[in-house]
Design a protein around this motif. Structure first.
Motif, short mmCIF file in Angstrom:
data_model
loop_
_atom_site.label_atom_id
_atom_site.label_comp_id
_atom_site.label_asym_id
_atom_site.label_seq_id
_atom_site.Cartn_x
_atom_site.Cartn_y
_atom_site.Cartn_z
N LEU A 92 0.72 -1.18 0.11
CA LEU A 92 -0.12 0.08 -0.04
C LEU A 92 0.91 1.32 0.07
O LEU A 92 0.65 2.12 -0.83
CB LEU A 92 -0.78 0.00 1.27
N TRP A 148 2.28 1.77 -3.43
CA TRP A 148 1.25 2.29 -4.47
C TRP A 148 1.17 3.69 -4.10
O TRP A 148 0.99 4.54 -5.05
CB TRP A 148 0.11 1.41 -4.15
N CYS A 149 0.95 4.13 -2.94
CA CYS A 149 0.73 5.58 -2.60
C CYS A 149 1.89 6.32 -3.00
O CYS A 149 1.93 7.65 -3.62
CB CYS A 149 0.80 5.93 -1.22
N GLN A 191 1.80 6.37 -7.06
CA GLN A 191 0.65 7.15 -7.48
C GLN A 191 0.58 8.49 -6.89
O GLN A 191 -0.62 9.62 -7.37
CB GLN A 191 -0.74 6.70 -6.98
N ASP A 210 -9.47 2.97 -3.18
CA ASP A 210 -8.64 3.19 -4.46
C ASP A 210 -7.67 2.11 -4.47
O ASP A 210 -7.39 1.58 -5.74
CB ASP A 210 -7.97 4.52 -4.68
N HIS A 211 -6.85 1.71 -3.62
CA HIS A 211 -6.09 0.53 -3.50
C HIS A 211 -6.65 -0.57 -3.82
O HIS A 211 -5.82 -1.51 -4.57
CB HIS A 211 -5.13 0.66 -2.33
N ALA A 266 -4.76 -5.84 2.73
CA ALA A 266 -4.87 -4.34 2.99
C ALA A 266 -5.48 -3.59 3.71
O ALA A 266 -4.99 -2.88 4.34
CB ALA A 266 -5.17 -3.86 1.41
#
Length: 375
Positions: A48, A51-52, A55, A76-77, A94
């Motif tokens: 996570l 990904w943050c 993005q 969104d994840h 998650a």
């Protein structure tokens, strides 16, 4: 009555296996989760975070006090994981990782959990195929015929595997629980101390659902065939010895060999089919769901209802050719000699002198260091 049996088993049989807990090495906050489960959640949280970063989204720790924002972030994840064809468990982990990391968010990630529930509805159904009773008895007969016509290690392992088949089915054991069961954790009606009538009690240590039922759990068997074979197999064994040497890997090996020998691979049975088949058989015989829940150690009645309904539906849809059914019935008929164990003890057929000791984490006073220990 059930509580009394549990207390008898816990007090009279297994107290000698308790070891002193080293309190200096225990972190109560950390060790509320197993090392394996912590590793899984940490990996999900790291995914996570990466990904943050990629993005350009704010990191989760900066949104701990903004429930709406962190819900949107996790939603969104989860959508990303779904789109990239990760498994459903990745989405669950998650959300669990976030609420485990930030305890104040527990119960407040409702929007994120809505995405998980929607994913569950879209996921293809994947169930454990239940073991039909005829197939069980045919596999048991094959294992016993192979064991009693072999010598040495082969005789020991095949006979122990055969007893494990009917025990997992009757006691609703997970295969790994049988593979780690030792003679000292089985209390049979032959016990002069406990004097249990017609049932056997099996103690499961550090089971899969230990967070709900505790690290010490009790399973029961009541089939006369299972009770007699377990009594025969445990009689004269040292308490620390496993009933099946080799652990879960050995059980899977002999299960696969048996299915191939009996040409049952089309049914796609696995060792987990024994628990599903046993639950379905008890449900079909009219056992109350509340009693079945305790018998199989399910955490909730709703989970059990879902499990039994789908397993029973699969059982109805299972088909085999008439020629295969005739062959299985002949095998079972030829194995009526195995309805009861032989008069001679197991020492006459094989030896356990070279068995390895079970790992320390199996002992009642120990802590399990990993969710999936190496056997």
């Amino acid at each position: 009555m059930v509580l009394w049996l549990w207390l008898v088993a816990a007090f009279f049989v297994f107290r000698s296996y308790a070891v002193q807990l080293n309190r200096q090495t225990v972190d109560l906050q950390r060790d509320r989760l197993s090392a394996g489960y912590r590793k899984t959640l940490d990996a999900s949280f790291d995914r996570l975070t990466i990904w943050c970063t990629v993005q350009g989204r704010p990191l989760p720790e900066t949104l701990e006090n903004d429930v709406a924002a962190i819900n949107n972030l996790v939603v969104d994840h989860v959508q990303f994981l779904f789109r990239e064809q990760y498994g459903l468990s990745a989405g669950r982990h998650a959300v669990l990782a976030v609420q485990t990391k930030f305890r104040s968010l527990r119960g407040r990630l409702t929007v994120a959990w809505d995405s998980i529930r929607s994913w569950e509805q879209l996921a293809p159904i994947s169930l454990r195929v239940p073991m039909p009773a005829l197939v069980l008895q045919a596999m048991f007969t094959f294992a016993m015929l192979t064991g009693f016509t072999s010598v040495g290690k082969a005789a020991r392992d095949w006979i122990s595997f055969g007893v494990g088949l009917i025990t997992c089915f009757d006691g609703l054991l997970r295969p790994g629980e049988w593979a780690l069961l030792t003679a000292g954790k089985a209390l049979m009606p032959s016990s002069r101390l406990a004097r249990i009538n017609g049932r056997g009690l099996l103690t499961i240590v550090n089971g899969k659902n230990r967070r709900v039922f505790g690290r010490i759990q009790i399973a029961m068997v009541d089939s006369p065939q299972v009770v007699s074979w377990l009594t025969w197999l445990c009689n004269g064994m040292e308490g620390h010895m496993r009933l099946l040497p080799g652990g879960a890997a050995a059980f899977r090996k002999y299960f696969k060999l048996t299915c191939e020998a009996l040409e049952l691979t089309s049914l796609k049975l696995t060792p987990a089919s024994l628990r599903a088949g046993g639950a379905t058989a008890r449900f079909a015989r009219g056992q109350e769901l509340a009693q079945l829940k305790w018998w199989g150690r399910w955490a909730s009645l709703a989970t059990l209802e879902h499990y039994v309904q789908e397993a029973a539906a699969l059982m109805v849809m299972m088909t085999l050719e008439d020629s295969t059914l005739d062959r299985l019935e002949k095998i079972v008929l030829s194995g009526t000699v195995f309805n009861d164990p032989p008069c001679r003890s197991w020492q006459f057929y094989f030896s356990r002198s070279h068995q390895r000791l079970p790992p320390r984490w199996m002992q009642i006073g120990s802590l399990k260091s990993s969710g999936r220990p190496k056997l």
